[in-house]
Enzyme design. Structure first.
Site, short mmCIF file in Angstrom:
data_model
loop_
_atom_site.label_atom_id
_atom_site.label_comp_id
_atom_site.label_asym_id
_atom_site.label_seq_id
_atom_site.Cartn_x
_atom_site.Cartn_y
_atom_site.Cartn_z
CD GLN A 191 2.86 -15.96 44.38
OE1 GLN A 191 3.05 -15.96 45.79
NE2 GLN A 191 1.83 -16.05 43.73
CG ASP A 211 -0.41 -20.72 49.98
OD1 ASP A 211 -0.99 -19.72 50.35
OD2 ASP A 211 0.42 -20.60 48.99
CE LYS A 259 1.40 -14.01 48.76
NZ LYS A 259 1.49 -15.33 47.82
#
Ligand code: NDP
Length: 284
Positions: free
Chosen positions: A97, A120, A53
């Site tokens: 994460q 997200d 990422k």
């Protein structure tokens, strides 16, 4: 023989277009999209995802920061860091994460991220927007799948779409996105009876269960579009999907490979949503 859906190629194309838009944004308006990823602990898979990422974000011209925290960080400390990022105008997207260590309440952390920075799309407010048919931030994997279907001109309206797997990050949001495009959606899971028979009704079959080579050609109607989200390791450590590619590609009309199908699109949509968050913050 099925045509291959090339996620890697589309991801590269979209990221190149995004890089151009980011350059214009920086040169004309002096704004650089900022994406901050928080990684807790040493989970090897998470470390790989986060590195990828970071690399992609830098490549398209973002300000990319990764906050690496030790496994033992407290929930309070993590919440404080998130609050700081919520207030920071140079940060447009925040991603924590997952999974987190067991002493941290994942739900509480997701809830703490400001919904307009939740790139997200996991915050309940964004889930609510999605389910009310007004998506804002959408979980990146299903968003990437929709982009692939668009790129390959897959007709969705009125078609039977069957999704195997009902997780919050893939299966459920996928169902809503397809419903939004007027598919007739069936969302299946581990308790579904006669799964192969249900799946074989699908014009579009999306598989996200996390079991290597689970879906054989018996699950697939002749001419179906098959999207394989799964990422599993076989006995030799090779990355394989949930779909038995060799035999299913003989009956499907279009199919994603693993690797090189859905995976590259997930990161691309993360970048795209961060860019969209900047636009919204400017127009707010
Ligand atoms: P989860 O483990 O959260 O969910 C798995 C789902 O599959 C559950 O709904 C489960 O049913 C269902 N399931 C499991 N076994 C079966 C079975 N035998 N028959 C029918 N349904 C079954 O997984 P995720 O959604 O997070 O991930 C799924 C896969 O996709 C994984 O391989 C993951 O690595 C991959 N992935 C890939 C991404 C990418 O970018 N390419 C991004 C995210 C995930 P139940 O609810 O009844 O338990």
């Amino acid at each position: 023989m099925a045509i291959l859906i090339d996620g890697k190629a589309l991801a590269q194309k979209m990221q190149a277009e995004l890089a151009e838009k980011v350059t214009v944004m920086r040169d004309k308006y002096g704004i650089v999209p900022g994406l901050t990823v928080i990684l807790v602990g040493n989970n090897p898979a998470s470390q790989v995802y986060v590195r990828n990422k970071e690399r992609s974000a830098v490549k398209v011209g973002f300000k990319s920061d990764t906050i690496r925290l030790p496994e033992y960080v407290s929930e309070e400390e993590l919440l404080e860091i998130i609050e700081g990022l919520n207030q920071d105008p140079t940060v447009h997207g925040i991603l924590v994460q997952l999974p987190l260590p067991s002493h941290i309440n994942e739900k509480k952390i997701v809830m703490a991220i400001a919904p307009h920075k939740d790139v997200d799309g996991f915050h309940p407010m964004n889930t609510g927007h999605l389910w009310s048919g007004r998506p804002v931030m959408v979980p990146c994997t299903p968003a990437g799948i929709m982009a692939l279907l668009r790129e390959y001109d897959v007709d969705i309206e009125g078609k039977n779409a069957v999704i195997i797997g009902r997780s919050n990050i893939v299966g459920k949001p996928m169902a809503q996105l397809l419903l939004d495009k007027n598919a007739t959606v069936t969302l299946t899971h581990s308790r579904t009876h006669h799964l192969a028979k249900v799946a074989s009704q699908a014009d579009i079959l999306i598989v996200a269960i996390g079991q290597g080579h689970f879906v054989t050609k018996d699950f697939v109607k002749e001419g179906a579009v098959v999207i394989d989200v799964g990422m599993n390791r076989d006995d030799n450590g090779k990355l394989i999907g949930d779909v038995k590619f060799d035999e299913v590609s003989e009956v499907a009309s279009l199919i994603t490979p693993v690797p090189g199908g859905v995976g590259p699109m997930t990161i691309t949509m993360l970048l795209e949503q961060t860019y969209q968050a900047v636009l919204r913050s400017v127009h707010a």
